[in-house]
Enzyme design. Structure first.
Site, mmCIF file in Angstrom:
data_model
loop_
_atom_site.group_PDB
_atom_site.id
_atom_site.type_symbol
_atom_site.label_atom_id
_atom_site.label_comp_id
_atom_site.label_asym_id
_atom_site.label_seq_id
_atom_site.Cartn_x
_atom_site.Cartn_y
_atom_site.Cartn_z
ATOM 1 N N TYR A 1 -7.575 15.635 -9.888
ATOM 2 C CA TYR A 1 -7.240 14.850 -10.145
ATOM 3 C C TYR A 1 -5.980 15.658 -11.352
ATOM 4 O O TYR A 1 -4.893 15.182 -11.437
ATOM 5 C CB TYR A 1 -7.652 13.817 -11.285
ATOM 6 N N ARG B 1 -12.591 17.469 -13.760
ATOM 7 C CA ARG B 1 -11.203 16.387 -12.863
ATOM 8 C C ARG B 1 -10.512 16.776 -12.797
ATOM 9 O O ARG B 1 -9.341 17.181 -12.112
ATOM 10 C CB ARG B 1 -10.494 15.774 -14.369
ATOM 11 N N LYS C 1 -1.846 15.253 -10.653
ATOM 12 C CA LYS C 1 -1.390 14.869 -12.070
ATOM 13 C C LYS C 1 -0.437 16.129 -12.252
ATOM 14 O O LYS C 1 0.729 15.844 -13.332
ATOM 15 C CB LYS C 1 -1.649 14.372 -13.337
ATOM 16 N N ASP D 1 1.460 -2.033 -0.038
ATOM 17 C CA ASP D 1 0.036 -0.035 -0.582
ATOM 18 C C ASP D 1 0.610 1.524 -0.116
ATOM 19 O O ASP D 1 1.621 1.456 0.938
ATOM 20 C CB ASP D 1 -0.766 -0.119 1.214
ATOM 21 N N PRO E 1 -9.857 -1.338 -16.555
ATOM 22 C CA PRO E 1 -10.769 -1.869 -15.298
ATOM 23 C C PRO E 1 -11.022 -0.560 -14.782
ATOM 24 O O PRO E 1 -12.354 -0.487 -14.339
ATOM 25 C CB PRO E 1 -9.982 -3.225 -14.208
ATOM 26 N N SER E 2 -10.283 -0.145 -13.917
ATOM 27 C CA SER E 2 -11.004 1.626 -13.533
ATOM 28 C C SER E 2 -11.601 2.269 -14.318
ATOM 29 O O SER E 2 -12.739 3.269 -13.965
ATOM 30 C CB SER E 2 -9.983 2.796 -12.619
HETATM 31 P P1 NAD Z 1 -6.756 0.516 -12.673
HETATM 32 O O1 NAD Z 1 -6.769 2.874 -12.056
HETATM 33 O O2 NAD Z 1 -7.458 0.172 -13.090
HETATM 34 O O3 NAD Z 1 -5.265 0.069 -11.084
HETATM 35 C C1 NAD Z 1 -5.229 0.859 -10.472
HETATM 36 C C2 NAD Z 1 -4.567 0.214 -9.077
HETATM 37 O O4 NAD Z 1 -3.601 0.664 -8.601
HETATM 38 C C3 NAD Z 1 -5.282 -0.900 -8.835
HETATM 39 O O5 NAD Z 1 -4.398 -2.470 -9.785
HETATM 40 C C4 NAD Z 1 -5.480 -0.653 -7.759
HETATM 41 O O6 NAD Z 1 -5.541 -1.954 -6.266
HETATM 42 C C5 NAD Z 1 -4.237 0.029 -7.175
HETATM 43 N N1 NAD Z 1 -4.314 0.516 -6.294
HETATM 44 C C6 NAD Z 1 -5.329 1.392 -5.442
HETATM 45 N N2 NAD Z 1 -4.420 1.884 -4.473
HETATM 46 C C7 NAD Z 1 -3.261 2.097 -3.859
HETATM 47 C C8 NAD Z 1 -2.444 2.002 -3.092
HETATM 48 N N3 NAD Z 1 -2.855 2.773 -2.013
HETATM 49 N N4 NAD Z 1 -1.223 1.372 -3.119
HETATM 50 C C9 NAD Z 1 -0.737 0.522 -4.228
HETATM 51 N N5 NAD Z 1 -1.876 0.350 -5.446
HETATM 52 C C10 NAD Z 1 -2.919 0.790 -5.215
HETATM 53 O O7 NAD Z 1 -5.530 1.402 -13.770
HETATM 54 P P2 NAD Z 1 -5.186 2.517 -14.977
HETATM 55 O O8 NAD Z 1 -6.145 2.771 -15.635
HETATM 56 O O9 NAD Z 1 -4.264 2.000 -15.631
HETATM 57 O O10 NAD Z 1 -4.178 3.651 -14.192
HETATM 58 C C11 NAD Z 1 -3.202 3.413 -13.782
HETATM 59 C C12 NAD Z 1 -2.216 4.872 -13.683
HETATM 60 O O11 NAD Z 1 -1.899 5.417 -15.257
HETATM 61 C C13 NAD Z 1 -3.320 5.559 -12.349
HETATM 62 O O12 NAD Z 1 -2.327 6.624 -11.589
HETATM 63 C C14 NAD Z 1 -3.557 6.421 -13.319
HETATM 64 O O13 NAD Z 1 -4.047 8.047 -12.977
HETATM 65 C C15 NAD Z 1 -2.896 6.866 -14.810
HETATM 66 N N6 NAD Z 1 -3.744 7.014 -16.109
HETATM 67 C C16 NAD Z 1 -4.438 6.201 -16.450
HETATM 68 C C17 NAD Z 1 -5.553 6.623 -17.494
HETATM 69 C C18 NAD Z 1 -6.681 6.286 -18.100
HETATM 70 O O14 NAD Z 1 -6.868 6.403 -18.837
HETATM 71 N N7 NAD Z 1 -6.602 4.392 -17.858
HETATM 72 C C19 NAD Z 1 -5.471 7.820 -18.498
HETATM 73 C C20 NAD Z 1 -3.945 8.926 -17.694
HETATM 74 C C21 NAD Z 1 -3.322 8.752 -16.270
#
Ligand code: NAD
Length: 248
Positions: free
Chosen positions: A152, A149, A156, A63, A188-189
């Site tokens: 966020y 957002r 970021k 975590d 997934p998110s």
């Molecule tokens: P996601 O959001 O689906 O998964 C996030 C993962 O983070 C999960 O496995 C969760 O268990 C883990 N997590 C949550 N809290 C945690 C903690 N306290 N400690 C450790 N792990 C923890 O994955 P995603 O959408 O690929 O996003 C990953 C990153 O990419 C994030 O920083 C997100 O902001 C960034 N991002 C995503 C997108 C998008 O469109 N998906 C776009 C730009 C940036």
């Protein structure tokens, strides 16, 4: 030989989405990867996938909100050549909707967690005189205002500031620090955010419509950039957009 042969890589939030695809991509490039997340089940499935492919991926529950846990995992599994800070959470809402507790949480997970891992990993990199730190930012940051957002985008943008600050302080000691700024990536998110809007198909069409390339990105496309930045030797302090044309 493979580009990341004999390199050790730490990835946060690698249970699913971009973090998971990146953990696998680093390992396929020859690295030995410590893949961490809070979701134990997701780590077990990653571990099984890596094992089936014969990849060097060790999983650890971590975590990143917890200072002591971060320090402990790094002490036990470091030193590292590469750190990929991928953990992050998307809150919805404008500056008027934003609850203080949501802003605090966004700062803790999206920004302070990266500071925790950097503080834990950087001394080992400095000792080697070499290291690559990759921080997950977003196009929604100092690059672009995105409606609804606020927490966020604020956090970021801070990730890009953190990236440039650490890059400036340690550039002469062999440390490179870069940020990845994706557009909309299938994960997934993101699926949860589309479902939460009620009409899934309409929400999905709206996310696709803001990408000029006419589709969502894949976690694997972002992972390719993470592998590049892990190996790149002449770039630091940069924010790399990988966004389907969103910021053209
Ligand atoms: P996601 O959001 O689906 O998964 C996030 C993962 O983070 C999960 O496995 C969760 O268990 C883990 N997590 C949550 N809290 C945690 C903690 N306290 N400690 C450790 N792990 C923890 O994955 P995603 O959408 O690929 O996003 C990953 C990153 O990419 C994030 O920083 C997100 O902001 C960034 N991002 C995503 C997108 C998008 O469109 N998906 C776009 C730009 C940036």
């Amino acid at each position: 030989s493979l580009p990341l042969q004999s390199k050790r890589v730490l990835v946060t939030a690698s249970g699913q989405g971009i973090g998971r695809a990146s953990a696998l991509a680093f390992a396929r490039s020859g690295a030995s990867v410590v893949a961490t997340d809070i979701n134990e089940g997701a780590l077990e499935s990653l571990s099984a996938e890596a094992k089936a492919e014969g990849l060097a991926v060790e999983t650890r529950v971590l975590d990143v909100l917890k200072d002591a846990a971060v320090a402990e995992v790094v002490a036990e599994t470091g030193p590292f050549d590469v750190l990929f800070n991928c953990a992050g959470f998307v809150h919805s809402g404008t500056v008027l909707d934003m609850a203080d507790k949501d802003l605090d949480f966004a700062f803790d997970l999206n920004v302070r967690a990266m500071i925790r891992t950097i503080r834990a990993v950087l001394p080992g990199m400095i000792a080697k005189g070499d290291g690559s730190i990759i921080n997950m930012a977003s196009v929604a940051s100092s690059m672009k205002g995105v409606p609804n957002r606020c927490a966020y985008t604020v956090t970021k943008a801070a990730v890009i500031g953190l990236t440039k600050s650490v890059a400036a302080d340690y550039v002469a000691q062999g440390i490179r620090v870069n940020a990845i700024c994706p557009g909309t990536v299938e994960s997934p998110s993101l699926q949860e955010r589309m479902k939460a809007q009620g009409d899934y198909e309409t929400a999905r069409a709206a996310f696709i419509a803001r990408q000029p390339m006419g589709r969502l990105g894949t976690p694997e496309e972002i992972a390719d950039l993470a592998v590049y930045l892990a190996t790149a030797t002449y770039t630091s302090g940069q924010a790399y957009a990988i966004d389907g044309g969103w910021t053209i």
